[in-house]
Motif scaffolding. Structure first.
Motif, short mmCIF file in Angstrom:
data_model
loop_
_atom_site.label_atom_id
_atom_site.label_comp_id
_atom_site.label_asym_id
_atom_site.label_seq_id
_atom_site.Cartn_x
_atom_site.Cartn_y
_atom_site.Cartn_z
N ARG A 110 0.84 -1.20 0.00
CA ARG A 110 0.00 0.00 0.00
C ARG A 110 0.87 1.25 0.00
NH1 ARG A 110 -5.12 -0.81 0.14
NH2 ARG A 110 -6.01 -2.75 0.91
N GLY A 136 2.32 4.47 1.08
CA GLY A 136 2.35 5.11 2.39
C GLY A 136 2.55 4.16 3.55
N LYS A 137 2.53 2.86 3.29
CA LYS A 137 2.78 1.86 4.33
C LYS A 137 4.15 1.23 4.11
CE LYS A 137 -1.24 1.77 6.57
NZ LYS A 137 -1.35 2.04 8.01
N ASN A 159 -3.16 11.16 5.89
CA ASN A 159 -2.33 9.98 5.67
C ASN A 159 -1.29 10.25 4.59
OD1 ASN A 159 -3.88 8.45 7.43
ND2 ASN A 159 -5.15 7.58 5.80
N GLY A 162 0.22 9.10 1.48
CA GLY A 162 -0.33 8.15 0.52
C GLY A 162 -1.84 8.24 0.39
N GLN A 221 -4.19 5.34 0.59
CA GLN A 221 -3.27 4.22 0.80
C GLN A 221 -3.76 2.97 0.08
OE1 GLN A 221 -2.67 4.10 5.11
NE2 GLN A 221 -1.03 5.61 4.94
#
Length: 444
Positions: A11, A13-14, A169, A171, A174
């Protein structure tokens, strides 16, 4: 490119992907995140072909996106059988490929401004011709100017999905990198020498993360440019066959296209004597059109899947530049349908009148708000400008943010985030209010 990386469920941003959950893949979660987003809901009042349509039958951007997602799922799952057969992709299944294409197709128009493609062109025209914009251009780099001179709903769409919809967040929403890459039909920046583009200068690092996570192949000699993710060909085809068939059907609903022409062209795609006989047995013209449309879409899905399989190796190598819709037996008929739509449907007088008014509306909003933003950035906002800026949500006008204050590019980009997110009706209402045509409590 290789499928094990192309179907990445990392994902944006993760740091690390979560383990796959039985029964609900991360790509199905992508679909759900998009469909429940406010940006997607606003597509219900955004133009597909007929702006502010009075007829409740014709499609909006929302219904078009839902239909494209349905076609995208079928194309992805069909091609997924071939993909999974030729690669060791366990535990991924053909249905996962279908889910990626469905989610990407669902979000493919989420960045379109009010009044459809004419809204994009109105923004480009404003930046090229407005005296207000001419002043801004003196403070921007050439690459920054290119983002507005060639303004793209595709790039705005990536910005919505990857940044704006959930701005707290990193991203944005995400989504998985596979879904974001499949949605990018034009994986280049605005400064690249290509017809269209998929991300603004402000978002190129976000797109680079997507491209690297999925192993997209860089284009030699071009900065921040890649060859398409292979599933982008299927997402493009889902959009292409949907709007060609559906816009033509809407043209018939508005009595622009006569039934005999619908029957002749759709049967030419289907090329099935049994369907011809069944159509003759129906008495209601509306039922006839619905049957012909369904059969035509089914035929086109089969043809696109076969074309994808035939050109699979060239697609993975980044060597295919043509859309799949040009490589199927029905291509000549679809070209004729598109030409008839250009001649009759897309030039329907009421649609053109409203689109022309949309130019004036876009010019009016930008010429009004941009000077107010520039005054605020330099600490000399007039009373009029302060009143105008109170109409803007603070997230689009963060007057205390040093980055916003220091960049005319960022100020205009964030204003366009607000403008592009408007529905057709809201844009009209706001324009009337700031021009004094409409006031709260007035009877319309």
């Amino acid at each position: 490119m290789n499928w094990s990386q192309l179907l990445s469920f990392q994902r944006l941003g993760k740091d690390q992907p979560k383990p796959l959950q039985p029964g609900r893949s991360p790509f199905q979660q992508d679909f759900d995140r998009i469909i429940f987003s406010s940006a997607f809901r606003r597509l219900q009042d955004k133009t597909q072909v007929f702006p502010l349509a009075e007829h409740d039958y014709v499609r909006t951007r929302l219904t078009h996106s839902l239909e494209a997602a349905s076609i995208g799922r079928s194309l992805g799952a069909g091609a997924g059988v071939f993909i999974c057969r030729h690669g060791d992709l366990a535990p991924l299944q053909p249905s996962d490929v279908g889910a990626i294409c469905a989610a990407a197709s669902l979000g493919h128009d989420i960045g379109n401004p009010p009044f459809g493609h004419s809204g994009e062109e109105a923004i480009r025209h404003w930046f090229t011709h407005s005296a207000v914009a001419a002043t801004l251009q003196q403070t921007m780099t050439e690459h920054e100017c290119a983002d507005f001179r060639r303004y793209e709903g595709n790039a705005q769409g990536f910005r919505v999905l990857a940044r704006l919809q959930m701005p707290d967040n990193y991203g944005g929403m995400q989504l998985t990198c596979a879904t974001l890459a499949a949605a990018a039909k034009y994986p280049y920046p605005g400064s690249a020498n290509h017809k269209k583009f998929n991300f603004f200068q402000a978002d190129r690092e976000l797109f680079r993360l997507v491209a690297e996570a999925t192993g997209m192949q860089p284009r030699a000699g071009e900065d921040f440019s890649w060859y398409r993710h292979p599933l982008a060909f299927l997402v493009e085809a889902a959009d292409d066959i949907t709007y060609r068939i559906i816009d033509f059907e809407d043209g018939h609903a508005l009595k622009i296209i006569p039934y005999p022409e619908i029957e002749r062209l759709f049967l030419a795609i289907i090329d099935d004597g049994d369907t011809r006989n069944k159509v003759q047995q129906l008495h209601d013209p509306e039922r006839k059109v619905e049957m012909l449309r369904a059969k035509a879409l089914g035929t086109l899905i089969d043809q696109i899947i076969k074309a994808f399989e035939r050109h699979h190796d060239a697609i993975l190598a980044g060597e295919l530049e043509q859309p799949l819709i040009h490589l199927i037996p029905a291509a000549p008929v679809l070209a004729e349908i598109l030409q008839r739509s250009i001649e009759e449907v897309y030039t329907f007088r009421r649609a053109v009148e409203i689109e022309a008014a949309g130019y004036e509306l876009t010019f009016g909003l930008l010429d009004t708000f941009v000077p107010a933003l520039e005054e605020a950035a330099f600490g000399r906002a007039s009373d009029r400008s302060r009143k105008l800026l109170q109409l803007l949500p603070k997230r689009y006008c963060p007057v205390d943010d040093p980055a916003w204050k220091g960049s005319s590019y960022l100020r205009l980009l964030m204003l366009l985030d607000y403008l592009a997110g408007m529905t057709d009706s809201y844009a009209v209402s706001l324009f009337k209010k700031i021009k004094g045509i409409s006031l709260p409590g007035m009877m319309m």
